[in-house]
Design a protein around this motif. Sequence first.
Motif, PDB file in Angstrom:
ATOM      1  N   ALA A 152     -26.040  -1.894 -14.365  1.00 56.32           N
ATOM      2  CA  ALA A 152     -25.769  -3.073 -14.103  1.00 56.32           C
ATOM      3  C   ALA A 152     -26.524  -3.677 -12.744  1.00 56.32           C
ATOM      4  CB  ALA A 152     -24.357  -2.913 -13.520  1.00 56.32           C
ATOM      5  N   LEU A 153     -26.453  -5.115 -13.343  1.00 53.40           N
ATOM      6  CA  LEU A 153     -27.538  -5.624 -12.491  1.00 53.40           C
ATOM      7  C   LEU A 153     -25.919  -6.301 -11.030  1.00 53.40           C
ATOM      8  CD1 LEU A 153     -29.502  -7.569 -11.366  1.00 53.40           C
ATOM      9  CD2 LEU A 153     -28.644  -9.919 -12.701  1.00 53.40           C
ATOM     10  N   LYS A 154     -25.063  -6.148 -11.427  1.00 52.36           N
ATOM     11  CA  LYS A 154     -24.402  -6.588 -10.255  1.00 52.36           C
ATOM     12  C   LYS A 154     -22.767  -5.564  -9.975  1.00 52.36           C
ATOM     13  CE  LYS A 154     -22.163 -10.812 -12.368  1.00 52.36           C
ATOM     14  NZ  LYS A 154     -22.172  -9.915 -13.503  1.00 52.36           N
ATOM     15  N   PRO A 155     -21.452  -4.697  -9.577  1.00 49.83           N
ATOM     16  CA  PRO A 155     -20.563  -4.932  -9.847  1.00 49.83           C
ATOM     17  C   PRO A 155     -19.499  -5.751  -9.897  1.00 49.83           C
ATOM     18  CG  PRO A 155     -20.826  -4.810  -7.198  1.00 49.83           C
ATOM     19  CD  PRO A 155     -22.716  -5.419  -8.113  1.00 49.83           C
ATOM     20  N   THR A 156     -19.854  -7.188  -9.979  1.00 50.45           N
ATOM     21  CA  THR A 156     -18.339  -8.449 -10.139  1.00 50.45           C
ATOM     22  C   THR A 156     -18.746  -8.816 -11.150  1.00 50.45           C
ATOM     23  OG1 THR A 156     -19.887 -10.017  -9.753  1.00 50.45           O
ATOM     24  CG2 THR A 156     -19.083  -8.960  -7.770  1.00 50.45           C
ATOM     25  N   GLY A 157     -16.725  -9.155 -11.478  1.00 47.31           N
ATOM     26  CA  GLY A 157     -16.860 -10.000 -12.983  1.00 47.31           C
ATOM     27  C   GLY A 157     -16.279  -9.156 -13.817  1.00 47.31           C
ATOM     28  N   ALA A 158     -16.168  -8.156 -13.505  1.00 50.11           N
ATOM     29  CA  ALA A 158     -16.327  -6.970 -14.887  1.00 50.11           C
ATOM     30  C   ALA A 158     -15.007  -7.497 -15.155  1.00 50.11           C
ATOM     31  CB  ALA A 158     -16.767  -5.589 -14.493  1.00 50.11           C
ATOM     32  N   GLY A 159     -13.755  -7.166 -14.711  1.00 50.46           N
ATOM     33  CA  GLY A 159     -12.257  -6.714 -14.683  1.00 50.46           C
ATOM     34  C   GLY A 159     -12.547  -8.255 -15.179  1.00 50.46           C
ATOM     35  N   ASP A 160     -12.478  -9.551 -15.164  1.00 52.31           N
ATOM     36  CA  ASP A 160     -12.369 -10.639 -16.126  1.00 52.31           C
ATOM     37  C   ASP A 160     -12.152 -11.079 -16.594  1.00 52.31           C
ATOM     38  OD1 ASP A 160     -11.049 -11.602 -13.124  1.00 52.31           O
ATOM     39  OD2 ASP A 160     -12.869 -12.518 -12.245  1.00 52.31           O
ATOM     40  N   ARG A 165     -13.074  -3.765 -27.397  1.00 58.89           N
ATOM     41  CA  ARG A 165     -13.644  -5.227 -27.081  1.00 58.89           C
ATOM     42  C   ARG A 165     -13.494  -5.721 -25.763  1.00 58.89           C
ATOM     43  NH1 ARG A 165     -12.465 -11.173 -29.443  1.00 58.89           N
ATOM     44  NH2 ARG A 165     -13.164 -10.287 -31.843  1.00 58.89           N
ATOM     45  N   GLY A 166     -12.680  -5.153 -24.858  1.00 58.98           N
ATOM     46  CA  GLY A 166     -12.324  -5.759 -23.287  1.00 58.98           C
ATOM     47  C   GLY A 166     -13.805  -5.128 -22.424  1.00 58.98           C
ATOM     48  N   SER A 167     -13.952  -3.804 -22.884  1.00 60.12           N
ATOM     49  CA  SER A 167     -15.275  -2.886 -21.921  1.00 60.12           C
ATOM     50  C   SER A 167     -16.414  -3.321 -22.147  1.00 60.12           C
ATOM     51  CB  SER A 167     -14.883  -1.751 -22.452  1.00 60.12           C
ATOM     52  OG  SER A 167     -13.127  -0.778 -22.290  1.00 60.12           O
ATOM     53  N   ALA A 168     -16.502  -3.847 -23.682  1.00 61.11           N
ATOM     54  CA  ALA A 168     -17.986  -4.505 -24.127  1.00 61.11           C
ATOM     55  C   ALA A 168     -18.652  -5.979 -23.360  1.00 61.11           C
ATOM     56  CB  ALA A 168     -18.024  -4.759 -25.731  1.00 61.11           C
ATOM     57  N   CYS A 169     -17.042  -6.633 -23.288  1.00 62.57           N
ATOM     58  CA  CYS A 169     -17.325  -7.724 -22.323  1.00 62.57           C
ATOM     59  C   CYS A 169     -17.351  -7.198 -21.059  1.00 62.57           C
ATOM     60  CB  CYS A 169     -16.146  -8.939 -22.566  1.00 62.57           C
ATOM     61  SG  CYS A 169     -15.856  -9.753 -24.290  1.00 62.57           S
ATOM     62  N   ALA A 170     -16.541  -6.641 -20.761  1.00 63.74           N
ATOM     63  CA  ALA A 170     -17.212  -5.926 -18.817  1.00 63.74           C
ATOM     64  C   ALA A 170     -18.951  -5.832 -18.742  1.00 63.74           C
ATOM     65  CB  ALA A 170     -16.639  -5.201 -18.374  1.00 63.74           C
ATOM     66  N   ALA A 171     -19.504  -5.007 -19.648  1.00 72.47           N
ATOM     67  CA  ALA A 171     -20.282  -4.466 -19.645  1.00 72.47           C
ATOM     68  C   ALA A 171     -21.121  -5.785 -19.515  1.00 72.47           C
ATOM     69  CB  ALA A 171     -20.626  -3.477 -21.237  1.00 72.47           C
ATOM     70  N   ILE A 172     -21.694  -6.702 -20.528  1.00 73.36           N
ATOM     71  CA  ILE A 172     -22.152  -7.335 -20.706  1.00 73.36           C
ATOM     72  C   ILE A 172     -22.551  -8.517 -19.248  1.00 73.36           C
ATOM     73  CG2 ILE A 172     -22.325  -9.942 -21.740  1.00 73.36           C
ATOM     74  CD1 ILE A 172     -21.536  -8.616 -24.337  1.00 73.36           C
ATOM     75  N   VAL A 173     -21.606  -9.115 -19.231  1.00 71.44           N
ATOM     76  CA  VAL A 173     -21.205  -9.161 -17.591  1.00 71.44           C
ATOM     77  C   VAL A 173     -21.857  -8.866 -16.461  1.00 71.44           C
ATOM     78  CG1 VAL A 173     -19.647 -10.248 -15.729  1.00 71.44           C
ATOM     79  CG2 VAL A 173     -18.857 -10.774 -18.389  1.00 71.44           C
ATOM     80  N   VAL A 174     -21.762  -6.992 -16.443  1.00 68.59           N
ATOM     81  CA  VAL A 174     -21.884  -6.475 -14.805  1.00 68.59           C
ATOM     82  C   VAL A 174     -24.072  -6.350 -15.412  1.00 68.59           C
ATOM     83  CG1 VAL A 174     -20.238  -5.283 -14.422  1.00 68.59           C
ATOM     84  CG2 VAL A 174     -21.850  -4.556 -15.888  1.00 68.59           C
ATOM     85  N   GLY A 175     -24.020  -6.713 -16.040  1.00 65.04           N
ATOM     86  CA  GLY A 175     -25.601  -6.654 -16.738  1.00 65.04           C
ATOM     87  C   GLY A 175     -26.811  -8.442 -16.680  1.00 65.04           C
ATOM     88  N   LYS A 176     -25.460  -9.271 -16.243  1.00 64.66           N
ATOM     89  CA  LYS A 176     -26.169 -10.530 -15.722  1.00 64.66           C
ATOM     90  C   LYS A 176     -25.490 -11.392 -14.671  1.00 64.66           C
ATOM     91  CE  LYS A 176     -26.128 -11.626 -20.937  1.00 64.66           C
ATOM     92  NZ  LYS A 176     -25.756 -12.435 -22.131  1.00 64.66           N
ATOM     93  N   PRO A 177     -26.627 -12.406 -14.003  1.00 65.05           N
ATOM     94  CA  PRO A 177     -26.044 -12.994 -12.987  1.00 65.05           C
ATOM     95  C   PRO A 177     -25.002 -13.899 -12.889  1.00 65.05           C
ATOM     96  CG  PRO A 177     -28.962 -13.249 -13.276  1.00 65.05           C
ATOM     97  CD  PRO A 177     -27.793 -13.068 -14.577  1.00 65.05           C
ATOM     98  N   GLY A 178     -24.408 -13.805 -11.986  1.00 67.19           N
ATOM     99  CA  GLY A 178     -23.173 -14.886 -12.154  1.00 67.19           C
ATOM    100  C   GLY A 178     -21.952 -14.641 -13.182  1.00 67.19           C
ATOM    101  N   CYS A 179     -20.892 -14.971 -12.887  1.00 68.37           N
ATOM    102  CA  CYS A 179     -19.657 -14.805 -12.898  1.00 68.37           C
ATOM    103  C   CYS A 179     -19.081 -15.477 -14.351  1.00 68.37           C
ATOM    104  CB  CYS A 179     -17.436 -14.520 -12.244  1.00 68.37           C
ATOM    105  SG  CYS A 179     -18.473 -12.998 -11.096  1.00 68.37           S
ATOM    106  N   ALA A 180     -18.716 -16.476 -14.342  1.00 67.16           N
ATOM    107  CA  ALA A 180     -17.860 -17.308 -16.049  1.00 67.16           C
ATOM    108  C   ALA A 180     -19.746 -17.561 -16.439  1.00 67.16           C
ATOM    109  CB  ALA A 180     -17.773 -18.550 -15.417  1.00 67.16           C
ATOM    110  N   PRO A 181     -21.018 -17.583 -15.918  1.00 65.64           N
ATOM    111  CA  PRO A 181     -21.894 -17.953 -16.742  1.00 65.64           C
ATOM    112  C   PRO A 181     -22.063 -16.825 -17.783  1.00 65.64           C
ATOM    113  CG  PRO A 181     -22.652 -17.922 -14.569  1.00 65.64           C
ATOM    114  CD  PRO A 181     -20.798 -18.253 -14.974  1.00 65.64           C
ATOM    115  N   ALA A 182     -22.030 -15.573 -16.800  1.00 66.94           N
ATOM    116  CA  ALA A 182     -22.268 -14.505 -17.448  1.00 66.94           C
ATOM    117  C   ALA A 182     -21.883 -13.524 -18.988  1.00 66.94           C
ATOM    118  CB  ALA A 182     -22.481 -13.193 -16.896  1.00 66.94           C
TER     119      ALA A 182
END
Length: 338
Positions: free
Chosen positions: A259-267, A289-306
């Motif tokens: 993980a790059l950051k802990p934010t945005g995973a739940g959304d 699928r939701g779990s995969a999306c959460a994993a993708i988001v914590v690996g990138k900067p930002g929330c909506a853009p990730a």
Amino acid sequence: MDISTGIKKNSFLVVGRVGLDLFPDPPGTGIEEMSVMHADMGGSSANIAAGIVKLGGQAALVTCVSDDAVGRACQKMLERYGVNGTHVRVVGGEARTSLAIYESRVVDHQSVIYRNGAADFEMAEDDVAAVDYSQFGALVTAGTVFAAEPSRSAAFRAFALARAAGLPVIFDIDYRPYSWPSVEVAADVLSRAGVLSDVIVGNDEEFGFMAGGIDKGLEKARELAATTASLVIYKMGPEGAITIAPTGETRTGVYQVDALKPTGAGDSFMAGLLTGIADGLSVPDAVMRGSACAAIVVGKPGCAPAMPYPNDLADFLARHPGPTTPVIKELSDAYPPF
């Protein structure tokens, strides 16, 4: 409209805040050392809406923004992400659109949230009453919308209007202590919202908070599934999730990443879950699928853009070795009619 039919319309009315996110660049930079910052859209409900749209669904947001440059920027960002902003009202006075500054790092991560006099808390019953609920398949909201008035009463009114129109209510507990006047008020209000919801998503700490102790959280989730909710998803961080329905339980793992950051995973999880069900996946597969999306988001900067697009999700699943544990069904192989 039953829950399955509603979600499968893939058109969601999302109630709650949109805000502005700032995060230092490059990743790993602390707020105190920042010299360059990126800005993009944030806010739990707006993030969920953007995630839904990026995965092929439709979403409209009901909220309020301040009558200033930041509020107008958020409106433009909603438009850029393809989220319908027809029901976003501009409010004057001293109300301000929420601002979040957070770091793209896990160790010593810091998030600073500005929510005093938040514009989204100005959402009123007239705002939710102006919506044509027949145009949507389901209502989605996150717990922060209930933290203050008049937003709290407006959100409960939206629940009632959605139910009257036959729409299922989907509730992400999303407990943020800094938004609430007291722990007691939060526990009472979130519990009332949970009883009125058809689908409830939360982590072990959030269910435990509603139940009066983290050791009672799973019992609380099971109680809701047995009495008022058709589907409850009890998330346990790296331990995966337990999906609970009146007919049985399913345990699923997670996609482990650095993980790059802990934010945005739940959304992102919520967006992946709902669009997965809308696309015809079984509930356990939609949870994954939701779990995969959460994993993708914590690996990138930002929330909506990730938040991922379908190609991002397909690439991730093709490259990843797979979840930590297989799907394990308990109590019954039967599942709700999704």
